[in-house]
Design an enzyme around this catalytic site. Sequence first.
Site, PDB file in Angstrom:
ATOM      1  CG  ASP A 126      -4.501  -7.753   4.672  1.00 42.43           C
ATOM      2  OD1 ASP A 126      -3.582  -8.258   5.329  1.00 42.43           O
ATOM      3  OD2 ASP A 126      -4.312  -6.997   3.708  1.00 42.43           O
TER       4      ASP A 126
ATOM      5  CG  HIS B  60       3.611  -3.091   2.645  1.00 44.09           C
ATOM      6  ND1 HIS B  60       3.009  -4.155   2.025  1.00 44.09           N
ATOM      7  CD2 HIS B  60       4.938  -3.431   2.748  1.00 44.09           C
ATOM      8  CE1 HIS B  60       3.907  -5.090   1.757  1.00 44.09           C
ATOM      9  NE2 HIS B  60       5.080  -4.680   2.196  1.00 44.09           N
TER      10      HIS B  60
ATOM     11  CG  HIS C 121      -4.079  -7.613  -3.562  1.00 45.60           C
ATOM     12  ND1 HIS C 121      -2.976  -7.468  -4.372  1.00 45.60           N
ATOM     13  CD2 HIS C 121      -3.604  -8.035  -2.356  1.00 45.60           C
ATOM     14  CE1 HIS C 121      -1.889  -7.787  -3.691  1.00 45.60           C
ATOM     15  NE2 HIS C 121      -2.245  -8.138  -2.466  1.00 45.60           N
TER      16      HIS C 121
END
Length: 408
Positions: free
Chosen positions: A340, A249, A289
């Site tokens: 990210d 996560h 993703h």
Amino acid sequence: MLLGTATGQWRTIGLRLLATNMHATSNGPSPKRSLGLADVVALESSIASVDGTRGELVIRGYAIDDLARETSFEEVAYLLWHGALPGRRELRELCEYLRAERTLSPMVLDVLRLTPEDASPMAAVRTSVSALAHFDAEADDMSREANYRKAIRLTARIPTVIAAFDRIRKGKEPIAPSNAGSTAENFLYMLTGKEPGPSAKQALDAALVLHTEHGLNASTFTARVIGATLADIYSAITGAIGALKGPLHGGANIKVMQMLLEIDRSRDDPSEYVRKRLAAGERIMGFGHRVYRTIDPRAKVLRSMLEALGEEHDNHTWATYCDHLVKTMASEKGIAPNVDFYSAPVYYLLGIDPDLYTPLFVMSRITGWTAHLLEQWTNNRLIRPRASYIGPHNLRVPPITTRSGLIA
């Protein structure tokens, strides 16, 4: 004092683990299952919409890239909690409230001082947030007004926890929070002891906006499940932090920065580095993703922030590496970057250690988690899904003298 109320009505509809065309009894057929509850509708919410096909994230009706470019973290916090963007007076009152609540109890600082210096920063944040409950007279007050005030306190104090932990583990004294400036500005000041530059403040503020909310992800769902039991807000948030600590996560941006640093140390061509890793069957972090089938809308905003920071620091190395990686992954795998990927070099240029990147996620997502809890408690129902049992039936208990057990 801000006492906002939720806008609109919502209702919990329970976890729909059975397909609409099936029903099962205790002795009937096993229901259809969705691994990881993928695409299962668990509840209705007016907070955020995530469209993976179109690459859209909408918070309370506003596109995330518009919010990141046109508003501040504090404005989005207000939006999440109240359902509408603040006017000048409401924003001023919220900022004043946040600034007034930044200071930690000396005993919470003692908890941080007793934390081993090699402890995981996420573990330190998790323990500290749990400890904050002991020094909040309203910890067990479940009124909406009290829970709203606690949401503000958590948002104000988590940055102080993170900065204090980082300085203590480095043998430095924590820097007391400022009674001025934004959340982003104050955090960078507490971390470094220096006033951040304009691009640094803007970049971190935008990054905080981008990470505030992302639908019913693992940590948000954890918070709502705990909150649905009518446990206090500190218990729910501690659980959410525990979920975010898991590497599936949170934490992907740490691995992204490790990869970029490895490329820099080795002086490898970034494109060749990617091709070698792919040929070896390794995963390139920061791409793809679980939800988005196209570029993560948050990544586009962070790319421009990375460029601005590179100009301010006269360091375009990371932006150049990232551009090579993005082009190579597009041609080799057809996969786009996620949030990210760009947040890692942005944080690195801000002078933030990589192992603090997931705590920074907490510092932002606390607003989304608490918004979901306030929504959950508006019309609460215990979240109690079913499990499809696949074990044996009709076993009889043999005498202990005849049992072989499981040890050979």
